[in-house]
Design a protein around this motif. Structure first.
Motif, short mmCIF file in Angstrom:
data_model
loop_
_atom_site.label_atom_id
_atom_site.label_comp_id
_atom_site.label_asym_id
_atom_site.label_seq_id
_atom_site.Cartn_x
_atom_site.Cartn_y
_atom_site.Cartn_z
N ALA A 105 -72.49 -107.02 11.34
CA ALA A 105 -71.95 -106.63 12.64
C ALA A 105 -70.45 -106.77 12.58
O ALA A 105 -69.92 -107.39 11.68
CB ALA A 105 -72.53 -107.51 13.74
N HIS A 107 -68.69 -94.32 14.15
CA HIS A 107 -68.25 -95.58 14.73
C HIS A 107 -69.17 -95.85 15.92
O HIS A 107 -69.28 -95.03 16.83
CB HIS A 107 -66.80 -95.50 15.20
N VAL A 108 -69.85 -96.99 15.90
CA VAL A 108 -70.94 -97.25 16.84
C VAL A 108 -70.57 -98.35 17.82
O VAL A 108 -70.09 -99.43 17.43
CB VAL A 108 -72.23 -97.63 16.08
N TYR A 142 -78.03 -105.14 20.29
CA TYR A 142 -77.61 -105.02 18.90
C TYR A 142 -78.80 -105.16 17.96
O TYR A 142 -79.00 -104.35 17.05
CB TYR A 142 -76.55 -106.06 18.56
N TYR A 171 -80.15 -102.47 15.41
CA TYR A 171 -80.11 -102.77 13.98
C TYR A 171 -81.49 -102.63 13.35
O TYR A 171 -81.66 -101.98 12.31
CB TYR A 171 -79.57 -104.18 13.74
N LEU A 201 -79.84 -98.85 12.74
CA LEU A 201 -78.63 -99.08 11.94
C LEU A 201 -78.93 -99.59 10.54
O LEU A 201 -78.20 -99.26 9.59
CB LEU A 201 -77.70 -100.05 12.67
N HIS A 234 -67.66 -100.35 10.94
CA HIS A 234 -67.66 -99.33 11.99
C HIS A 234 -68.71 -99.62 13.06
O HIS A 234 -68.99 -98.75 13.89
CB HIS A 234 -67.92 -97.94 11.39
N VAL A 235 -69.29 -100.79 13.03
CA VAL A 235 -70.29 -101.19 14.02
C VAL A 235 -69.68 -102.29 14.87
O VAL A 235 -69.40 -103.38 14.38
CB VAL A 235 -71.59 -101.67 13.34
N TYR A 236 -69.46 -101.99 16.16
CA TYR A 236 -68.68 -102.86 17.03
C TYR A 236 -69.60 -103.58 18.01
O TYR A 236 -69.90 -103.08 19.09
CB TYR A 236 -67.61 -102.05 17.76
#
Length: 321
Positions: A41, A137-138, A155, A159, A163, A172-174
């Motif tokens: 993450a 970018h997520v 999340y 995931y 993801l 790129h996963v915010y």
């Protein structure tokens, strides 16, 4: 999942520069997460220098509520959940190609609930092999303030169901900083967004001054709520902040962060994905079938993007139209 190497200003919490494909231990210089489940993450805590980025947002006049005609302008009804998922996958993949070519990046906002399951066809050929995942970018339109391994975490839902099965760069996963309070997590996430607007990862709306995401994938609750914006709640009228917090959510868990409507409505494209019979009453009201007494009272009826809004419904959700 692909390895990520990136350079951020001092003070940012970053991932280690090389991440394996299994659930690795993350390195957070400013804080550590008290969880045993540590999938990749990306949680940002930016230094005070970025507070000046608030100048990026100059609030403009509020957009009016969506008219019933506008909201019904693109409505897709499918016989089955599989048919819906196939169409949603093509829709998303087409936008991914468009923005990757146009901007060199594709900013995607996820929500919780049934939305992640509806993305399952992206995990299959031809999309899983043809999409430029490195351009993605997520973000999350809302998140529950719980540890990332908690059953209520959006999340974790994303995931586990999506993801972890595609090669999106970990950097790129915010995700939110789940070590903070609800208020702190909201402020931290907004500061993160302002940094990404400043570095042109996220576009900015010339009309509103709010961040302009390429695609926002929204779900809807049976009560017509979107994100963590619930019927009758004062946060429906928040028009200054990009990200805010709620401590009295009528749906558990009570503490959450959420994008505000000005951010949601600055999107280039919104897919409103609402399958299932439990959504039928809200869909009926939102798309013009409700009585005039109830017109434009649901949070979902405030979804009125600068760009395009497309409803993805199955026949059960559309059964009262």
């Amino acid at each position: 999942m692909a390895s990520a190497s990136f350079s951020l200003p001092s003070g940012l919490s970053t991932l280690s520069s090389s991440l394996p494909t299994s659930h690795p231990k993350l390195s957070f210089p400013l804080h550590s997460l008290s969880v045993t489940f540590n999938p990749p993450a990306f949680s940002l805590s930016l230094p005070p220098i970025f507070s000046g980025l608030s100048r990026l947002h100059t609030p403009k006049n509020h957009r009016p509520l969506a008219s019933l005609t506008d909201m019904a302008s693109d409505k897709r009804v499918f016989d089955s959940g599989d048919d819906l998922a196939v169409s949603l996958a093509k829709y998303t993949a087409d936008l991914s190609e468009h923005f990757a070519n146009k901007r060199g990046a594709f900013t995607v906002v996820l929500s919780g609930g049934s939305l992640i399951k509806c993305l399952r066809k992206l995990l299959e050929p031809p999309y899983v092999d043809s999409i430029e995942w490195s351009k993605w970018h997520v973000f999350w339109v809302d998140e529950r303030v719980v540890p990332k391994d908690h059953v209520d975490s959006n999340y974790k839902l994303a995931y586990d169901g999506f993801l972890s099965q595609v090669p999106i760069l970990p950097g790129h996963v915010y995700a939110i900083n789940d070590a903070l309070s609800a208020e702190g997590a909201a402020e931290d996430y907004e500061t993160c967004l302002k940094h990404l607007v400043n570095t042109k990862v996220v576009d900015v709306s010339a009309a509103s001054g709010f961040p302009k995401f390429d695609l926002m994938l929204l779900g809807m609750g049976p009560d017509g709520h979107v994100a963590s914006l619930f019927p009758g709640h004062p946060l429906l009228n928040e028009n200054q902040k990009w990200v805010t917090f709620i401590k009295d959510s009528p749906k558990p868990p009570p503490e959450r962060i959420t994008f505000t409507f000005p951010v949601i409505n600055s999107s280039a494209y919104i897919a409103l994905v609402a399958p299932g019979a439990s959504k039928a009453d809200a869909v009926y009201t939102a798309l013009g079938g409700g009585s005039s007494q109830n017109a434009e009272t649901l949070p979902v009826q405030r979804v009125s993007p600068e760009g395009e809004l497309t409803w993805f419904l199955d026949k059960d959700a559309a059964s009262k139209l």
